[in-house]
Design a protein around this motif. Structure first.
Motif, mmCIF file in Angstrom:
data_model
loop_
_atom_site.group_PDB
_atom_site.id
_atom_site.type_symbol
_atom_site.label_atom_id
_atom_site.label_comp_id
_atom_site.label_asym_id
_atom_site.label_seq_id
_atom_site.Cartn_x
_atom_site.Cartn_y
_atom_site.Cartn_z
ATOM 1 N N UNK A 76 -1.937 61.352 61.645
ATOM 2 C CA UNK A 76 -0.681 62.087 61.797
ATOM 3 C C UNK A 76 -0.948 63.380 62.537
ATOM 4 N N UNK A 77 -0.034 63.715 63.412
ATOM 5 C CA UNK A 77 -0.063 64.989 64.113
ATOM 6 C C UNK A 77 1.389 65.447 64.250
ATOM 7 N N UNK A 78 1.592 66.586 64.872
ATOM 8 C CA UNK A 78 2.933 67.154 64.955
ATOM 9 C C UNK A 78 3.902 66.212 65.675
ATOM 10 N N UNK A 79 3.464 65.657 66.784
ATOM 11 C CA UNK A 79 4.339 64.768 67.559
ATOM 12 C C UNK A 79 4.749 63.534 66.743
ATOM 13 N N UNK A 80 3.793 62.947 66.054
ATOM 14 C CA UNK A 80 4.097 61.754 65.258
ATOM 15 C C UNK A 80 4.998 62.087 64.077
ATOM 16 N N UNK A 81 4.732 63.200 63.412
ATOM 17 C CA UNK A 81 5.550 63.591 62.263
ATOM 18 C C UNK A 81 6.995 63.851 62.679
ATOM 19 N N UNK A 82 7.194 64.555 63.787
ATOM 20 C CA UNK A 82 8.567 64.826 64.230
ATOM 21 C C UNK A 82 9.250 63.541 64.698
#
Length: 60
Positions: free
Chosen positions: A25-31
């Motif tokens: 998970x990273x910011x792009x995937x979470x958003x």
């Protein structure tokens, strides 16, 4: 957690809603997950996990 009447409608998008573990998970995937699961009401485990990860990152 809110108390919902037993007759309350639960809305899911059917995109692995039951999977609360998101790896990697990273910011792009979470958003992205939040965007896909926007209509899940109450929040599904996947939406809740993405939001919790973002909240944790904001506190760093």
């Amino acid at each position: 957690m809110t108390n919902r009447p037993a007759t309350a409608k639960v809305v899911r998008v059917n995109d692995n809603c039951g999977l609360g573990k998101i790896n990697p998970i990273d910011h792009e995937r979470a958003t992205g997950i939040l965007a896909i699961h926007r209509s899940c009401d109450p929040p599904c485990p996947r939406k809740a996990a993405a939001q919790a990860w973002l909240d944790k990152q904001e506190k760093r």
